[in-house]
Design a protein around this motif. Structure first.
Motif, PDB file in Angstrom:
ATOM      1  N   GLU A 263       8.688 -13.487 -49.707  1.00 10.27           N
ATOM      2  CA  GLU A 263       7.382 -14.025 -49.332  1.00 10.27           C
ATOM      3  C   GLU A 263       7.070 -13.740 -47.868  1.00 10.27           C
ATOM      4  O   GLU A 263       7.887 -13.970 -46.980  1.00 10.27           O
ATOM      5  CB  GLU A 263       7.324 -15.528 -49.569  1.00 10.27           C
ATOM      6  N   ILE A 264       5.873 -13.200 -47.630  1.00  7.95           N
ATOM      7  CA  ILE A 264       5.360 -13.002 -46.273  1.00  7.95           C
ATOM      8  C   ILE A 264       3.985 -13.657 -46.269  1.00  7.95           C
ATOM      9  O   ILE A 264       2.997 -13.058 -46.693  1.00  7.95           O
ATOM     10  CB  ILE A 264       5.267 -11.511 -45.893  1.00  7.95           C
ATOM     11  N   ALA A 265       3.925 -14.880 -45.810  1.00  6.76           N
ATOM     12  CA  ALA A 265       2.731 -15.703 -45.995  1.00  6.76           C
ATOM     13  C   ALA A 265       1.705 -15.493 -44.882  1.00  6.76           C
ATOM     14  O   ALA A 265       2.068 -15.351 -43.706  1.00  6.76           O
ATOM     15  CB  ALA A 265       3.128 -17.182 -46.035  1.00  6.76           C
ATOM     16  N   PRO A 266       0.419 -15.469 -45.243  1.00  8.39           N
ATOM     17  CA  PRO A 266      -0.634 -15.439 -44.210  1.00  8.39           C
ATOM     18  C   PRO A 266      -0.768 -16.818 -43.579  1.00  8.39           C
ATOM     19  O   PRO A 266      -1.296 -17.739 -44.184  1.00  8.39           O
ATOM     20  CB  PRO A 266      -1.891 -15.056 -45.002  1.00  8.39           C
ATOM     21  N   LEU A 267      -0.268 -16.966 -42.360  1.00  5.24           N
ATOM     22  CA  LEU A 267      -0.287 -18.274 -41.702  1.00  5.24           C
ATOM     23  C   LEU A 267      -1.683 -18.638 -41.233  1.00  5.24           C
ATOM     24  O   LEU A 267      -2.002 -19.821 -41.097  1.00  5.24           O
ATOM     25  CB  LEU A 267       0.684 -18.286 -40.523  1.00  5.24           C
ATOM     26  N   GLY A 268      -2.504 -17.633 -40.975  1.00  2.00           N
ATOM     27  CA  GLY A 268      -3.879 -17.934 -40.616  1.00  2.00           C
ATOM     28  C   GLY A 268      -4.488 -16.970 -39.613  1.00  2.00           C
ATOM     29  O   GLY A 268      -3.818 -16.107 -39.050  1.00  2.00           O
ATOM     30  N   ILE A 269      -5.781 -17.128 -39.435  1.00  2.00           N
ATOM     31  CA  ILE A 269      -6.571 -16.350 -38.477  1.00  2.00           C
ATOM     32  C   ILE A 269      -6.714 -17.155 -37.193  1.00  2.00           C
ATOM     33  O   ILE A 269      -6.986 -18.365 -37.236  1.00  2.00           O
ATOM     34  CB  ILE A 269      -7.969 -16.050 -39.054  1.00  2.00           C
ATOM     35  N   PRO A 294      -7.526 -15.686 -45.317  1.00  2.00           N
ATOM     36  CA  PRO A 294      -6.584 -16.780 -45.122  1.00  2.00           C
ATOM     37  C   PRO A 294      -7.198 -17.926 -44.316  1.00  2.00           C
ATOM     38  O   PRO A 294      -8.310 -17.789 -43.806  1.00  2.00           O
ATOM     39  CB  PRO A 294      -5.438 -16.106 -44.353  1.00  2.00           C
ATOM     40  N   PRO A 295      -6.475 -19.043 -44.207  1.00  2.04           N
ATOM     41  CA  PRO A 295      -7.008 -20.174 -43.437  1.00  2.04           C
ATOM     42  C   PRO A 295      -7.182 -19.813 -41.970  1.00  2.04           C
ATOM     43  O   PRO A 295      -6.601 -18.838 -41.481  1.00  2.04           O
ATOM     44  CB  PRO A 295      -5.941 -21.260 -43.618  1.00  2.04           C
ATOM     45  N   VAL A 296      -7.997 -20.595 -41.276  1.00  2.00           N
ATOM     46  CA  VAL A 296      -8.285 -20.350 -39.857  1.00  2.00           C
ATOM     47  C   VAL A 296      -7.675 -21.482 -39.033  1.00  2.00           C
ATOM     48  O   VAL A 296      -7.846 -22.666 -39.357  1.00  2.00           O
ATOM     49  CB  VAL A 296      -9.804 -20.279 -39.613  1.00  2.00           C
ATOM     50  N   PHE A 297      -6.948 -21.124 -37.978  1.00  2.00           N
ATOM     51  CA  PHE A 297      -6.412 -22.129 -37.066  1.00  2.00           C
ATOM     52  C   PHE A 297      -7.577 -22.930 -36.465  1.00  2.00           C
ATOM     53  O   PHE A 297      -8.638 -22.377 -36.180  1.00  2.00           O
ATOM     54  CB  PHE A 297      -5.622 -21.473 -35.939  1.00  2.00           C
ATOM     55  N   GLU A 298      -7.345 -24.220 -36.270  1.00  2.00           N
ATOM     56  CA  GLU A 298      -8.370 -25.060 -35.662  1.00  2.00           C
ATOM     57  C   GLU A 298      -8.637 -24.647 -34.217  1.00  2.00           C
ATOM     58  O   GLU A 298      -9.780 -24.655 -33.751  1.00  2.00           O
ATOM     59  CB  GLU A 298      -7.940 -26.536 -35.711  1.00  2.00           C
ATOM     60  N   THR A 299      -7.597 -24.283 -33.504  1.00  3.92           N
ATOM     61  CA  THR A 299      -7.731 -23.920 -32.089  1.00  3.92           C
ATOM     62  C   THR A 299      -8.458 -22.591 -31.952  1.00  3.92           C
ATOM     63  O   THR A 299      -8.128 -21.610 -32.615  1.00  3.92           O
ATOM     64  CB  THR A 299      -6.355 -23.820 -31.424  1.00  3.92           C
ATOM     65  N   VAL A 300      -9.445 -22.567 -31.069  1.00  6.39           N
ATOM     66  CA  VAL A 300     -10.223 -21.360 -30.785  1.00  6.39           C
ATOM     67  C   VAL A 300      -9.974 -20.956 -29.335  1.00  6.39           C
ATOM     68  O   VAL A 300     -10.034 -21.800 -28.427  1.00  6.39           O
ATOM     69  CB  VAL A 300     -11.729 -21.606 -31.020  1.00  6.39           C
ATOM     70  N   ILE A 301      -9.680 -19.681 -29.112  1.00  6.79           N
ATOM     71  CA  ILE A 301      -9.469 -19.169 -27.753  1.00  6.79           C
ATOM     72  C   ILE A 301     -10.764 -18.528 -27.271  1.00  6.79           C
ATOM     73  O   ILE A 301     -11.210 -17.520 -27.822  1.00  6.79           O
ATOM     74  CB  ILE A 301      -8.320 -18.135 -27.716  1.00  6.79           C
ATOM     75  N   ARG A 302     -11.388 -19.122 -26.274  1.00  3.61           N
ATOM     76  CA  ARG A 302     -12.682 -18.613 -25.824  1.00  3.61           C
ATOM     77  C   ARG A 302     -12.534 -17.413 -24.892  1.00  3.61           C
ATOM     78  O   ARG A 302     -11.463 -17.161 -24.333  1.00  3.61           O
ATOM     79  CB  ARG A 302     -13.463 -19.731 -25.130  1.00  3.61           C
ATOM     80  N   GLN A 303     -13.625 -16.685 -24.746  1.00  5.47           N
ATOM     81  CA  GLN A 303     -13.671 -15.546 -23.832  1.00  5.47           C
ATOM     82  C   GLN A 303     -13.556 -16.037 -22.393  1.00  5.47           C
ATOM     83  O   GLN A 303     -14.195 -17.018 -22.002  1.00  5.47           O
ATOM     84  CB  GLN A 303     -14.996 -14.793 -24.012  1.00  5.47           C
ATOM     85  N   ALA A 304     -12.708 -15.378 -21.597  1.00  6.13           N
ATOM     86  CA  ALA A 304     -12.557 -15.765 -20.194  1.00  6.13           C
ATOM     87  C   ALA A 304     -11.946 -14.620 -19.414  1.00  6.13           C
ATOM     88  O   ALA A 304     -11.034 -13.941 -19.886  1.00  6.13           O
ATOM     89  CB  ALA A 304     -11.687 -17.015 -20.065  1.00  6.13           C
ATOM     90  N   ASN A 305     -12.439 -14.404 -18.209  1.00  6.19           N
ATOM     91  CA  ASN A 305     -11.912 -13.340 -17.361  1.00  6.19           C
ATOM     92  C   ASN A 305     -10.467 -13.590 -16.971  1.00  6.19           C
ATOM     93  O   ASN A 305      -9.693 -12.656 -16.765  1.00  6.19           O
ATOM     94  CB  ASN A 305     -12.768 -13.206 -16.092  1.00  6.19           C
ATOM     95  N   GLN A 306     -10.084 -14.866 -16.850  1.00  4.09           N
ATOM     96  CA  GLN A 306      -8.725 -15.199 -16.427  1.00  4.09           C
ATOM     97  C   GLN A 306      -7.689 -14.675 -17.406  1.00  4.09           C
ATOM     98  O   GLN A 306      -6.580 -14.299 -17.013  1.00  4.09           O
ATOM     99  CB  GLN A 306      -8.578 -16.719 -16.288  1.00  4.09           C
ATOM    100  N   ILE A 307      -8.035 -14.615 -18.698  1.00  3.48           N
ATOM    101  CA  ILE A 307      -7.084 -14.125 -19.695  1.00  3.48           C
ATOM    102  C   ILE A 307      -6.765 -12.660 -19.446  1.00  3.48           C
ATOM    103  O   ILE A 307      -5.614 -12.224 -19.538  1.00  3.48           O
ATOM    104  CB  ILE A 307      -7.634 -14.341 -21.118  1.00  3.48           C
ATOM    105  N   ALA A 308      -7.794 -11.871 -19.115  1.00  2.00           N
ATOM    106  CA  ALA A 308      -7.562 -10.458 -18.805  1.00  2.00           C
ATOM    107  C   ALA A 308      -6.691 -10.320 -17.557  1.00  2.00           C
ATOM    108  O   ALA A 308      -5.800  -9.466 -17.492  1.00  2.00           O
ATOM    109  CB  ALA A 308      -8.894  -9.747 -18.605  1.00  2.00           C
ATOM    110  N   ALA A 309      -6.907 -11.181 -16.577  1.00  2.00           N
ATOM    111  CA  ALA A 309      -6.126 -11.127 -15.338  1.00  2.00           C
ATOM    112  C   ALA A 309      -4.673 -11.525 -15.580  1.00  2.00           C
ATOM    113  O   ALA A 309      -3.784 -11.142 -14.813  1.00  2.00           O
ATOM    114  CB  ALA A 309      -6.756 -12.036 -14.293  1.00  2.00           C
TER     115      ALA A 309
END
Length: 348
Positions: A263-269, A294-309
């Motif tokens: 089994e290789i389960a889809p844990l989510g998007i 598949p299911p979607v994680f509740e947590t959403v990662i928003r767009q931010a310049n700091q992530i690229a840095a």
């Protein structure tokens, strides 16, 4: 696809894995109706599928590594950033021992964790995962050295000293297309999709979690990552192009899972680079959650310049907030890590 010999374990091997006596394993077989059934019976005794045994032991709270791949067929969806951020968060905030396996030829996870200069030195010496796959193309060549390739304590985040890395290489681009014609082991015992599993199996249980950063395709190198995984995460920007290949991933991995008998389960998007002001992002996110396949994680990662840095390795250690931003970004990665632990039923 036939099982490799390493996929099967006997009573003695199960006892070694669990750290108990042979008699204890025999008792488990009698006491617990859900104990896995033997794959076959030999004169020497029953043999079992190793993955099924380990899954059963995990339910019994016997510690061993959990392996999760991160994959998307579209680039630029923060797949690698999500991998590294999860690794650093799980180590620094939850005290987990983490191994990052970088299978992506772009080497972004590698350079985020050890920097470009150190990667160049490792690449020159052949101390990357490319050497493992190159060895498969030439059975006479045995250049891969697991201990020299393994990089320990690679993160620049405070408290994340328990993050280790198996680095990638640009050479994987050339190796990928040649692997399909790689010679099998004696009696076809080693197939191209088993190369990573056989190389790292002695190492995995040194960790609580192993995160595999896969290439943006479903080729043989990606299948090597999935082969050792019990589940996978799909990071995606909530737009049409980034989500278009998700059904293909789920279908292909499902077929692969059936083929290898594990089994290789889809844990989510995981929704990444989210922009609240974007109608497309709002609508696509809503559609993904409504379909739930598949299911979607509740947590959403928003767009931010700091992530690229955050991609640039620092010479001195910094906190999660210093790396990923003083707003709610670091908190979101903490929430995402907690969700992952909950899905895997791992105590925080």
């Amino acid at each position: 696809m036939p099982l490799a010999e390493d996929d099967l374990v006997g009573i003695n091997e199960i006892a070694d894995i669990a750290g108990v006596s042979r008699q204890a394993v025999a008792n488990w077989r009698v006491r617990f109706a859900d104990f896995p059934k033997p794959h076959t019976e030999l004169k020497a005794g029953p043999v079992f599928r190793a993955r099924q045994i380990k899954a059963w032991l995990r339910k019994r709270k016997v510690p061993m590594a959990r392996v999760v791949s991160l994959i998307n067929l579209k680039g630029g969806v923060a797949k690698t950033t999500t991998t590294v951020a999860l690794a650093e968060t799980l180590a620094s905030r939850f005290g987990k021992r983490i191994l990052v396996i970088d299978l992506d030829p772009q080497t972004n996870a590698t350079t985020m964790l050890i920097g470009e200069k150190k990667w160049e030195k490792l690449n020159e010496k052949g101390w990357t995962l490319a050497t493992l796959f190159k060895d498969a193309l030439d059975p006479e060549n045995k250049a891969f050295d697991l201990q020299k390739t393994l990089q320990k304590g690679v993160s620049d985040v405070q408290g994340a000293e328990k993050v280790d890395l198996l680095p990638s290489s640009l050479d994987l681009i050339d190796v990928q297309d040649k692997l399909a014609s790689a010679p099998s082991g004696q009696f076809y015992s080693v197939t191209p999709i088993d190369l990573l599993r056989l190389a790292v199996k002695s190492l995995l249980d040194d960790y609580d979690l192993v995160l595999v950063d896969c290439p943006p395709n479903l080729g043989i190198i990606t299948l090597n990552g999935l082969r050792i995984s019990e589940g996978y995460i799909i990071p995606t920007v909530p737009d049409v192009l980034s989500t278009y290949g998700i059904p293909q991933i789920v279908k292909r991995v499902g077929n692969f899972s059936k083929e290898v008998g594990e089994e290789i389960a889809p844990l989510g998007i995981v929704i990444t680079k989210y922009q609240e002001a974007s109608t497309i992002h709002v609508n696509v996110s809503r559609d993904l959650r409504r379909r739930n396949d598949p299911p979607v994680f509740e947590t959403v990662i928003r767009q931010a310049n700091q992530i690229a840095a955050a991609a640039e390795l620092q010479t001195s250690r910094r906190t999660l907030k210093q790396k990923y931003g003083y707003g709610d970004l670091a908190t979101r990665y903490i929430d995402l890590a907690q969700e992952l632990l909950d899905k895997l039923e791992i105590d925080a």
